[in-house]
Design an enzyme around this catalytic site. Structure first.
Site, short mmCIF file in Angstrom:
data_model
loop_
_atom_site.label_atom_id
_atom_site.label_comp_id
_atom_site.label_asym_id
_atom_site.label_seq_id
_atom_site.Cartn_x
_atom_site.Cartn_y
_atom_site.Cartn_z
N PHE A 96 0.85 -1.19 0.00
CA PHE A 96 0.00 0.00 0.00
C PHE A 96 0.89 1.25 0.00
CE2 PHE A 96 -2.77 3.02 2.41
CZ PHE A 96 -3.83 3.06 1.51
N ASN A 197 -2.04 0.37 10.79
CA ASN A 197 -2.88 0.98 9.77
C ASN A 197 -3.49 -0.19 9.00
OD1 ASN A 197 -4.08 2.51 7.77
ND2 ASN A 197 -2.18 2.88 6.66
N PRO A 198 -4.49 -0.83 9.58
CA PRO A 198 -5.03 -2.06 9.00
C PRO A 198 -5.99 -1.79 7.86
CG PRO A 198 -6.31 -1.51 10.92
CD PRO A 198 -5.25 -0.43 10.78
#
Length: 293
Positions: A96, A197-198
């Site tokens: 990400f 930061n799932p």
């Protein structure tokens, strides 16, 4: 056609319908040009104003990159890197792309840990490693940092970033929803910090995202089912309650649409001193809480 000013106009015309904000197109332009020409923005501005000619080989490379951008591929993947709190990180489609709100979350941790000497940190869902690596680089006195991810490909990128910044991080491959994370002995460790930061975007919110996010960024790093959007927050919170002793600080990046649900859940299961903060856009996007084991 192979001139800086003409390529700039072609660049804007090609991407103007993909990005509503002209400033965003301009930022992407300078990210690409400073990367390809290995210089700063001022140098590119000078070349633009002087209408400098571009070598045909470099021009061909720029055109190929522009067509990638036209297909909605994020600029960070096109150039293979991004910046996080002024630090360079390698990225590709396996991780990400770090966002400004995550920078704010890390800055919050750094601010809070200024007067704490003995710390161990767990970074759950590390991706590119930007959180754990930045914390270790900015605060080298942190004793141990464990960065966890379910993806071997993501961990390979995180390893490269740790080597790039010459920091020592313990990387571990764990499918957090299925497997238990080993907790090392915490001799002389006064404080534990859990940061994550799932995935937190509900599938029903997919339509709100820019196409380049949906098309290129890793699906499993983004989305959670609508029927259980707190799945990762629950798993992490119950893991903390079960495995940790002493003082544990937890920092989450969160979905602004369900922040009240997250706060209520953490209160109900015994977390204290819960504080929520807005990001630079004014959305509730990060939360801190304390658990006394």
């Amino acid at each position: 056609m192979r001139y800086f000013d003409k390529f700039y106009r072609l660049f804007q015309k090609t991407l103007q319908n993909l990005y509503t904000d002209p400033k965003e197109v301009e930022n992407i332009f300078f990210l690409l040009m400073t990367h390809v020409f290995k210089c700063d923005k001022t140098t590119i501005l000078l070349k633009l104003s002087r209408k400098v000619k571009i070598h045909f080989l470099i021009y061909d490379k720029l055109i190929r990159k522009l067509w990638e951008l036209k297909k909605n591929r994020p600029i960070q993947y096109v150039i293979g890197k991004t910046y996080f709190l002024d630090m360079e990180f390698i990225v590709n489609e396996k991780v990400f792309i770090p966002r400004p709100e995550t920078e704010e979350l890390v800055s919050w941790i750094l601010q809070d840990s200024n007067n704490t000497r003995s710390i161990q940190i767990f970074d759950i869902g590390t991706g590119s490693g930007c959180i754990s690596i930045t914390l270790k680089k900015k605060k080298p006195e942190i004793e141990r940092i464990y960065a966890i991810d379910f993806s071997q490909k993501a961990l390979e990128i995180a390893h490269k970033n740790a080597e790039l910044h010459n920091v020592k991080i313990s990387f571990k491959m764990v499918d957090f929803l299925k497997d238990s994370i080993f907790i090392p002995e915490m001799n002389e460790i006064a404080v534990s910090i859990i940061v994550s930061n799932p995935p937190y975007v509900r599938l029903s919110e997919k339509k709100l995202l820019h196409p380049n996010i949906v098309q290129y960024e890793p699906y499993q790093a983004l989305f959670v089912p609508d029927e259980d959007p707190l799945i990762f927050y629950k798993k992490i919170s119950f893991w903390i309650k079960k495995k940790f002793t002493g003082v544990v600080y937890v920092y989450f990046e969160i979905n602004q649409f369900i922040y009240l649900d997250i706060m209520d859940f953490m209160k109900k299961i015994g977390f204290l001193n819960i504080e929520i903060r807005k990001d630079f856009q004014g959305f509730f996007r990060m939360i801190r809480a304390v658990y006394y084991g």
